[in-house]
Design a protein around this motif. Structure first.
Motif, mmCIF file in Angstrom:
data_model
loop_
_atom_site.group_PDB
_atom_site.id
_atom_site.type_symbol
_atom_site.label_atom_id
_atom_site.label_comp_id
_atom_site.label_asym_id
_atom_site.label_seq_id
_atom_site.Cartn_x
_atom_site.Cartn_y
_atom_site.Cartn_z
ATOM 1 N N LEU A 45 0.835 -1.202 0.000
ATOM 2 C CA LEU A 45 0.000 0.000 0.000
ATOM 3 C C LEU A 45 0.869 1.251 0.000
ATOM 4 C CD1 LEU A 45 -2.932 -0.864 2.440
ATOM 5 C CD2 LEU A 45 -2.850 -1.050 -0.038
ATOM 6 N N GLU A 46 1.993 1.182 0.716
ATOM 7 C CA GLU A 46 2.929 2.315 0.748
ATOM 8 C C GLU A 46 3.499 2.570 -0.649
ATOM 9 O OE1 GLU A 46 6.735 3.429 3.483
ATOM 10 O OE2 GLU A 46 5.144 2.254 4.418
ATOM 11 N N MET A 47 3.863 1.499 -1.355
ATOM 12 C CA MET A 47 4.378 1.632 -2.724
ATOM 13 C C MET A 47 3.307 2.200 -3.648
ATOM 14 S SD MET A 47 6.739 -1.823 -3.180
ATOM 15 C CE MET A 47 5.794 -2.264 -4.580
ATOM 16 N N LEU A 48 2.058 1.755 -3.452
ATOM 17 C CA LEU A 48 0.941 2.229 -4.269
ATOM 18 C C LEU A 48 0.767 3.743 -4.127
ATOM 19 C CD1 LEU A 48 -1.588 0.994 -5.913
ATOM 20 C CD2 LEU A 48 -2.826 1.476 -3.810
ATOM 21 N N ILE A 49 0.874 4.231 -2.900
ATOM 22 C CA ILE A 49 0.692 5.660 -2.634
ATOM 23 C C ILE A 49 1.851 6.478 -3.200
ATOM 24 C CG2 ILE A 49 0.625 7.383 -0.777
ATOM 25 C CD1 ILE A 49 -1.056 5.276 0.813
ATOM 26 N N TYR A 50 3.081 5.964 -3.095
ATOM 27 C CA TYR A 50 4.252 6.699 -3.568
ATOM 28 C C TYR A 50 4.459 6.604 -5.086
ATOM 29 C CZ TYR A 50 6.158 7.906 1.024
ATOM 30 O OH TYR A 50 6.345 8.454 2.260
ATOM 31 N N LYS A 51 3.750 5.686 -5.758
ATOM 32 C CA LYS A 51 3.988 5.427 -7.181
ATOM 33 C C LYS A 51 3.865 6.677 -8.066
ATOM 34 C CE LYS A 51 3.322 1.996 -10.708
ATOM 35 N NZ LYS A 51 2.590 0.846 -11.187
ATOM 36 N N PRO A 52 2.796 7.505 -7.926
ATOM 37 C CA PRO A 52 2.725 8.697 -8.788
ATOM 38 C C PRO A 52 3.888 9.663 -8.554
ATOM 39 C CG PRO A 52 0.695 8.460 -7.501
ATOM 40 C CD PRO A 52 1.610 7.365 -7.101
ATOM 41 N N LEU A 53 4.329 9.782 -7.303
ATOM 42 C CA LEU A 53 5.461 10.659 -6.988
ATOM 43 C C LEU A 53 6.754 10.096 -7.581
ATOM 44 C CD1 LEU A 53 4.567 11.388 -3.273
ATOM 45 C CD2 LEU A 53 4.482 13.037 -5.133
ATOM 46 N N ALA A 54 6.909 8.774 -7.524
ATOM 47 C CA ALA A 54 8.114 8.136 -8.053
ATOM 48 C C ALA A 54 8.175 8.240 -9.579
ATOM 49 C CB ALA A 54 8.153 6.675 -7.625
ATOM 50 N N LEU A 55 7.040 8.048 -10.243
ATOM 51 C CA LEU A 55 7.005 8.123 -11.707
ATOM 52 C C LEU A 55 7.393 9.499 -12.232
ATOM 53 C CD1 LEU A 55 3.738 6.163 -12.556
ATOM 54 C CD2 LEU A 55 6.049 5.521 -13.183
ATOM 55 N N THR A 56 7.027 10.536 -11.469
ATOM 56 C CA THR A 56 7.299 11.906 -11.907
ATOM 57 C C THR A 56 8.542 12.502 -11.242
ATOM 58 O OG1 THR A 56 5.777 12.743 -10.221
ATOM 59 C CG2 THR A 56 4.882 12.366 -12.425
ATOM 60 N N ASP A 57 9.298 11.678 -10.527
ATOM 61 C CA ASP A 57 10.521 12.112 -9.818
ATOM 62 C C ASP A 57 10.268 13.267 -8.862
ATOM 63 O OD1 ASP A 57 12.185 10.202 -10.999
ATOM 64 O OD2 ASP A 57 12.469 11.454 -12.780
ATOM 65 N N ASN A 58 9.200 13.165 -8.064
ATOM 66 C CA ASN A 58 8.864 14.213 -7.102
ATOM 67 C C ASN A 58 8.839 13.710 -5.668
ATOM 68 O OD1 ASN A 58 8.404 16.647 -8.621
ATOM 69 N ND2 ASN A 58 6.704 15.570 -9.577
ATOM 70 N N GLN A 59 9.471 12.576 -5.383
ATOM 71 C CA GLN A 59 9.435 12.011 -4.034
ATOM 72 C C GLN A 59 10.061 12.936 -2.997
ATOM 73 O OE1 GLN A 59 10.934 7.946 -4.833
ATOM 74 N NE2 GLN A 59 9.227 7.305 -3.544
ATOM 75 N N SER A 97 1.269 12.520 -19.759
ATOM 76 C CA SER A 97 1.564 11.332 -20.566
ATOM 77 C C SER A 97 2.073 10.179 -19.695
ATOM 78 C CB SER A 97 2.583 11.665 -21.653
ATOM 79 O OG SER A 97 3.767 12.159 -21.082
ATOM 80 N N VAL A 98 2.925 10.495 -18.717
ATOM 81 C CA VAL A 98 3.485 9.459 -17.841
ATOM 82 C C VAL A 98 2.400 8.857 -16.953
ATOM 83 C CG1 VAL A 98 5.160 9.027 -16.004
ATOM 84 C CG2 VAL A 98 5.710 10.642 -17.802
ATOM 85 N N LEU A 99 1.596 9.727 -16.323
ATOM 86 C CA LEU A 99 0.564 9.255 -15.399
ATOM 87 C C LEU A 99 -0.555 8.521 -16.133
ATOM 88 C CD1 LEU A 99 0.367 12.397 -13.094
ATOM 89 C CD2 LEU A 99 1.316 10.170 -12.497
ATOM 90 N N LYS A 100 -0.922 9.018 -17.310
ATOM 91 C CA LYS A 100 -2.002 8.390 -18.065
ATOM 92 C C LYS A 100 -1.585 7.010 -18.574
ATOM 93 C CE LYS A 100 -5.537 9.635 -21.408
ATOM 94 N NZ LYS A 100 -6.695 9.640 -20.534
ATOM 95 N N ALA A 101 -0.331 6.875 -18.980
ATOM 96 C CA ALA A 101 0.174 5.588 -19.466
ATOM 97 C C ALA A 101 0.116 4.519 -18.371
ATOM 98 C CB ALA A 101 1.603 5.739 -19.969
ATOM 99 N N GLU A 102 0.299 4.926 -17.119
ATOM 100 C CA GLU A 102 0.253 3.991 -15.992
ATOM 101 C C GLU A 102 -1.161 3.819 -15.432
ATOM 102 O OE1 GLU A 102 2.660 2.081 -14.405
ATOM 103 O OE2 GLU A 102 3.948 2.584 -16.108
ATOM 104 N N GLY A 103 -2.142 4.553 -15.980
ATOM 105 C CA GLY A 103 -3.524 4.439 -15.524
ATOM 106 C C GLY A 103 -3.799 5.118 -14.196
#
Length: 131
Positions: A45-59, A97-103
Protein backbone atom coordinates in the motif's frame (compact mmCIF):
# COMPACT_ATOMS: atom_id res chain seq x y z
CA UNK A 1 -5.27 28.19 -0.67
CA UNK A 2 -1.86 29.69 -1.29
CA UNK A 3 0.16 29.59 -4.51
CA UNK A 4 2.32 26.78 -3.18
CA UNK A 5 -0.33 24.28 -2.16
CA UNK A 6 -2.19 22.24 -4.75
CA UNK A 7 -5.41 20.44 -3.83
CA UNK A 8 -7.07 17.47 -5.53
CA UNK A 9 -9.66 14.81 -4.75
CA UNK A 10 -9.41 11.08 -5.45
CA UNK A 11 -11.98 8.31 -5.08
CA UNK A 12 -12.00 4.49 -4.89
CA UNK A 13 -14.95 2.27 -3.87
CA UNK A 14 -16.54 4.24 -1.00
CA UNK A 15 -13.36 6.13 -0.02
CA UNK A 16 -12.66 9.78 -0.69
CA UNK A 17 -9.22 11.37 -0.27
CA UNK A 18 -8.52 15.11 -0.37
CA UNK A 19 -4.83 15.81 -0.94
CA UNK A 20 -2.75 18.97 -0.47
CA UNK A 21 0.65 19.00 -2.17
CA UNK A 22 3.05 21.42 -0.46
CA UNK A 23 6.72 22.04 -1.26
CA UNK A 24 8.68 19.93 1.20
CA UNK A 25 10.87 16.88 1.78
CA UNK A 26 8.63 14.01 0.65
CA UNK A 27 6.71 13.28 3.85
CA UNK A 28 3.14 11.94 3.72
CA UNK A 29 0.59 12.62 6.48
CA UNK A 30 -2.82 10.93 6.47
CA UNK A 31 -5.46 12.24 8.89
CA UNK A 32 -2.75 13.81 11.05
CA UNK A 33 -0.61 10.65 11.29
CA UNK A 34 2.48 9.64 9.33
CA UNK A 35 1.83 7.22 6.49
CA UNK A 36 3.63 4.33 8.22
CA UNK A 37 1.53 4.78 11.37
CA UNK A 38 -1.71 5.07 9.42
CA UNK A 39 -1.44 2.02 7.15
CA UNK A 40 0.66 -0.09 9.51
CA UNK A 41 3.00 -2.75 8.14
CA UNK A 42 1.73 -2.84 4.54
CA UNK A 43 4.58 -2.08 2.14
CA UNK A 44 2.45 -2.75 -0.97
CA UNK A 45 0.00 0.00 0.00
CA UNK A 46 2.93 2.31 0.75
CA UNK A 47 4.38 1.63 -2.72
CA UNK A 48 0.94 2.23 -4.27
CA UNK A 49 0.69 5.66 -2.63
CA UNK A 50 4.25 6.70 -3.57
CA UNK A 51 3.99 5.43 -7.18
CA UNK A 52 2.73 8.70 -8.79
CA UNK A 53 5.46 10.66 -6.99
CA UNK A 54 8.11 8.14 -8.05
CA UNK A 55 7.00 8.12 -11.71
CA UNK A 56 7.30 11.91 -11.91
CA UNK A 57 10.52 12.11 -9.82
CA UNK A 58 8.86 14.21 -7.10
CA UNK A 59 9.43 12.01 -4.03
CA UNK A 60 11.74 14.59 -2.45
CA UNK A 61 9.97 17.73 -3.71
CA UNK A 62 6.52 17.65 -2.09
CA UNK A 63 4.99 17.00 1.31
CA UNK A 64 1.58 15.36 0.99
CA UNK A 65 -1.22 16.08 3.47
CA UNK A 66 -4.27 13.84 3.14
CA UNK A 67 -7.75 13.76 4.63
CA UNK A 68 -9.19 10.30 3.90
CA UNK A 69 -12.71 9.17 4.78
CA UNK A 70 -14.84 6.09 4.11
CA UNK A 71 -14.01 2.53 3.11
CA UNK A 72 -11.04 0.56 4.41
CA UNK A 73 -7.29 1.15 4.41
CA UNK A 74 -6.74 -0.46 0.99
CA UNK A 75 -9.57 1.51 -0.60
CA UNK A 76 -8.25 4.73 0.95
CA UNK A 77 -4.77 3.99 -0.42
CA UNK A 78 -6.25 3.76 -3.93
CA UNK A 79 -8.10 7.05 -3.40
CA UNK A 80 -4.90 8.73 -2.15
CA UNK A 81 -3.00 7.49 -5.23
CA UNK A 82 -5.71 8.91 -7.49
CA UNK A 83 -5.70 12.26 -5.67
CA UNK A 84 -1.90 12.61 -5.70
CA UNK A 85 -1.89 11.90 -9.46
CA UNK A 86 -4.51 14.58 -10.08
CA UNK A 87 -2.63 17.09 -7.90
CA UNK A 88 0.64 16.42 -9.75
CA UNK A 89 -1.18 17.00 -13.03
CA UNK A 90 -2.35 20.39 -11.72
CA UNK A 91 1.23 21.18 -10.69
CA UNK A 92 2.68 20.35 -14.11
CA UNK A 93 0.76 19.39 -17.28
CA UNK A 94 3.85 17.62 -18.68
CA UNK A 95 3.24 14.69 -16.28
CA UNK A 96 0.01 13.78 -18.09
CA UNK A 97 1.56 11.33 -20.57
CA UNK A 98 3.49 9.46 -17.84
CA UNK A 99 0.56 9.26 -15.40
CA UNK A 100 -2.00 8.39 -18.06
CA UNK A 101 0.17 5.59 -19.47
CA UNK A 102 0.25 3.99 -15.99
CA UNK A 103 -3.52 4.44 -15.52
CA UNK A 104 -3.13 6.77 -12.55
CA UNK A 105 -5.61 9.39 -13.75
CA UNK A 106 -8.49 6.97 -14.33
CA UNK A 107 -10.92 6.47 -11.45
CA UNK A 108 -11.38 2.76 -10.70
CA UNK A 109 -15.15 2.27 -11.19
CA UNK A 110 -15.42 -1.07 -9.35
CA UNK A 111 -17.75 -0.91 -6.34
CA UNK A 112 -19.51 -3.55 -4.26
CA UNK A 113 -22.45 -5.11 -6.07
CA UNK A 114 -25.80 -4.70 -4.36
CA UNK A 115 -27.56 -7.59 -2.60
CA UNK A 116 -30.39 -9.13 -4.61
CA UNK A 117 -33.65 -10.36 -3.10
CA UNK A 118 -33.99 -14.13 -2.75
CA UNK A 119 -30.22 -14.45 -2.31
CA UNK A 120 -27.82 -14.42 0.63
CA UNK A 121 -25.52 -11.83 -0.97
CA UNK A 122 -25.21 -10.31 -4.44
CA UNK A 123 -24.66 -13.68 -6.16
CA UNK A 124 -24.58 -16.39 -3.48
CA UNK A 125 -27.70 -18.54 -3.47
CA UNK A 126 -29.32 -20.49 -0.67
CA UNK A 127 -28.43 -24.20 -0.59
CA UNK A 128 -30.42 -26.24 -3.12
CA UNK A 129 -31.95 -29.53 -2.00
CA UNK A 130 -33.29 -31.84 -4.68
CA UNK A 131 -35.11 -34.07 -2.16
Amino acid sequence: MTDKEIMATGRRKTSIAVVKLVKGKGRVFVNGKTLANYIGNRPTLEMLIYKPLALTDNQENYDVRVKAIGGGISSQAGAIKHAISRALLKANEEYKSVLKAEGMLTRDPRVKERKKYGRKRARKRFQFSKR
